[in-house]
Write a protein that holds these residues in place. Structure first.
Motif, mmCIF file in Angstrom:
data_model
loop_
_atom_site.group_PDB
_atom_site.id
_atom_site.type_symbol
_atom_site.label_atom_id
_atom_site.label_comp_id
_atom_site.label_asym_id
_atom_site.label_seq_id
_atom_site.Cartn_x
_atom_site.Cartn_y
_atom_site.Cartn_z
ATOM 1 N N TYR A 70 0.640 -1.664 -0.351
ATOM 2 C CA TYR A 70 -0.345 -0.055 0.263
ATOM 3 C C TYR A 70 0.826 1.374 0.136
ATOM 4 N N ASN A 71 0.729 2.369 -0.626
ATOM 5 C CA ASN A 71 1.337 3.469 -0.989
ATOM 6 C C ASN A 71 0.763 4.313 -0.295
ATOM 7 N N PHE A 72 0.870 5.326 0.906
ATOM 8 C CA PHE A 72 0.856 6.443 1.030
ATOM 9 C C PHE A 72 0.597 7.497 0.015
ATOM 10 N N LEU A 73 0.014 8.267 -1.150
ATOM 11 C CA LEU A 73 0.854 9.180 -1.701
ATOM 12 C C LEU A 73 0.257 10.751 -0.664
ATOM 13 N N HIS A 74 0.930 11.562 -0.715
ATOM 14 C CA HIS A 74 0.531 12.534 0.184
ATOM 15 C C HIS A 74 0.453 13.851 -0.194
ATOM 16 N N ARG A 75 -0.593 14.061 -0.461
ATOM 17 C CA ARG A 75 -0.323 15.821 -2.393
ATOM 18 C C ARG A 75 -1.829 16.346 -1.713
ATOM 19 N N SER A 76 -2.204 17.988 -2.214
ATOM 20 C CA SER A 76 -3.244 18.705 -1.862
ATOM 21 C C SER A 76 -4.195 18.828 -2.958
ATOM 22 N N PHE A 131 -2.984 12.631 -8.372
ATOM 23 C CA PHE A 131 -2.158 11.538 -8.060
ATOM 24 C C PHE A 131 -2.391 11.318 -6.529
ATOM 25 N N ASP A 132 -3.504 12.005 -6.204
ATOM 26 C CA ASP A 132 -3.259 12.278 -4.493
ATOM 27 C C ASP A 132 -4.030 10.413 -3.853
ATOM 28 N N GLU A 133 -4.216 10.075 -4.344
ATOM 29 C CA GLU A 133 -5.206 8.700 -3.777
ATOM 30 C C GLU A 133 -3.975 7.849 -3.688
ATOM 31 N N SER A 134 -4.454 6.724 -2.663
ATOM 32 C CA SER A 134 -3.368 5.930 -1.408
ATOM 33 C C SER A 134 -3.878 4.741 -2.491
ATOM 34 N N THR A 135 -2.901 4.107 -3.445
ATOM 35 C CA THR A 135 -2.543 2.737 -4.578
ATOM 36 C C THR A 135 -3.071 1.559 -4.178
ATOM 37 N N ILE A 136 -3.193 0.731 -4.099
ATOM 38 C CA ILE A 136 -2.269 -0.689 -3.972
ATOM 39 C C ILE A 136 -1.046 -1.101 -4.900
ATOM 40 N N GLU A 137 -0.784 -1.836 -4.787
ATOM 41 C CA GLU A 137 1.009 -1.821 -4.930
ATOM 42 C C GLU A 137 1.236 -3.289 -5.642
ATOM 43 N N CYS A 179 9.516 -8.285 4.137
ATOM 44 C CA CYS A 179 8.798 -6.484 4.661
ATOM 45 C C CYS A 179 9.686 -5.606 4.199
ATOM 46 N N ASP A 180 9.331 -4.394 3.064
ATOM 47 C CA ASP A 180 9.792 -3.429 2.873
ATOM 48 C C ASP A 180 9.592 -1.853 3.498
ATOM 49 N N LEU A 181 10.098 -1.099 4.230
ATOM 50 C CA LEU A 181 9.607 0.167 4.051
ATOM 51 C C LEU A 181 9.880 0.960 2.845
ATOM 52 N N LYS A 182 9.514 1.592 2.131
ATOM 53 C CA LYS A 182 10.454 2.217 1.152
ATOM 54 C C LYS A 182 9.876 4.204 1.226
ATOM 55 N N LEU A 191 4.743 6.896 0.593
ATOM 56 C CA LEU A 191 5.770 6.205 1.503
ATOM 57 C C LEU A 191 4.888 4.332 1.168
ATOM 58 N N SER A 192 5.696 4.280 0.997
ATOM 59 C CA SER A 192 5.183 2.553 0.571
ATOM 60 C C SER A 192 4.908 1.598 1.870
ATOM 61 N N LEU A 193 4.604 0.442 2.253
ATOM 62 C CA LEU A 193 4.369 -0.856 3.165
ATOM 63 C C LEU A 193 4.160 -1.822 2.109
ATOM 64 N N SER A 194 5.245 -2.829 2.115
ATOM 65 C CA SER A 194 5.083 -4.231 1.406
ATOM 66 C C SER A 194 5.493 -5.210 2.120
ATOM 67 N N LEU A 195 4.675 -6.345 1.527
ATOM 68 C CA LEU A 195 5.275 -8.000 1.626
ATOM 69 C C LEU A 195 5.459 -8.887 0.831
ATOM 70 N N PHE A 196 6.481 -9.272 0.490
ATOM 71 C CA PHE A 196 7.285 -9.630 -0.301
ATOM 72 C C PHE A 196 7.451 -11.349 0.171
ATOM 73 N N TYR A 197 6.963 -12.561 -0.730
ATOM 74 C CA TYR A 197 7.105 -14.008 -0.293
ATOM 75 C C TYR A 197 8.513 -13.837 -1.212
ATOM 76 N N TYR A 198 9.819 -14.407 -1.283
ATOM 77 C CA TYR A 198 11.132 -15.060 -1.618
ATOM 78 C C TYR A 198 11.213 -16.223 -1.903
ATOM 79 N N PHE A 199 11.157 -16.561 -3.081
ATOM 80 C CA PHE A 199 10.886 -18.403 -3.376
ATOM 81 C C PHE A 199 12.273 -18.521 -3.462
#
Length: 236
Positions: A44-50, A54-60, A182-185, A228-236
């Motif tokens: 999930y990407n939290f976008l901060h705009r006025s 493109f101000d909506e939070s998006t699924i990634e 888990c990535d926080l970017k 600011l995105s927070l993502s969960l990953f599966y590593y093969f």
């Protein structure tokens, strides 16, 4: 620079990242299976705009490829969809500023370098090349005064499109435990925004709004996006 020229210039870069870099993995000193270098995830990407577009939070949705322990590449697809369903008789909800249909999609291709790593934790920096598309559709209602009561007679559709291209420096933290991570970017994107408005009349005719003397061109502007995105990953 028009949209076609931008696409022609971005295509060799995309081809370079997608084809050339994975081939480098063959011949590395590490004797890992090819599949072990990949991971898939969602976040999930939290976008901060006025203001929009493109101000909506998006699924990634993301795919990562690890060339070595320090060098990796990613491909991300941001997605957002909103559809308001209103009854024509509910006049309180008929507001032009509220979109009837609204969606965002795109892709981001980039490179990350691990600066520091220990016990599953790592700090990384990187650079990405982004494309985002925004589409909004509004209903422009026509009213008729019938005995001092406003009733909806008809409506037109207004379409707004934004195609944005840009470069995105980034930094973040990553943690991995076994096959899960888990990535926080944080990402800063400097983007060229190409904007166009169309109007579809109730009889089906379409015409470009008078925003640009040359209707076949998008209006160009520059914007910045902070993510600011927070993502969960599966590593093969």
């Amino acid at each position: 620079m028009n949209q076609k020229k931008i696409k022609r210039r971005l295509f060799p870069l995309l081809l370079f990242f997608i084809v050339f870099f994975p081939l480098l993995s063959f011949g590395q000193a590490e004797k890992a299976r090819f599949l072990d270098k990949w991971s898939i995830g969602g976040g999930y990407n939290f976008l901060h705009r006025s203001k929009r577009p493109f101000d909506e939070s998006t699924i990634e949705l993301s795919v990562k490829y690890r060339l070595t322990n320090r060098h990796s590449f990613y491909l991300t697809f941001p997605l957002y969809f909103e559809n308001h369903k209103r009854e024509q008789g509910d006049f309180q909800l008929v507001v032009f500023d509220d979109p009837w249909l609204y969606r965002i999609w795109g892709t981001a291709l980039g490179y990350n370098y691990t600066v520091f790593g220990r016990k599953g934790f790592s700090v990384f920096i990187g650079i990405g090349f982004d494309f985002k598309r925004n589409y909004r559709q509004y209903k422009d209602y026509h009213y008729v005064d019938d005995n001092q009561e406003n009733k909806i007679e008809d409506h037109d559709l207004r379409e707004y499109q934004n195609n944005a291209y840009g470069v995105s420096p980034q930094a973040g933290l990553s943690y991995r435990y076994g096959h899960l991570g888990c990535d926080l970017k944080y990402t800063f994107s400097a983007m060229l925004d190409m904007y166009k408005q169309d109007i579809i009349l109730s009889n089906g005719d379409r015409y470009h709004a008078d925003l640009n003397p040359r209707f076949d061109k998008y209006i160009k502007s520059y914007r910045s996006l902070h993510g600011l995105s927070l993502s969960l990953f599966y590593y093969f």
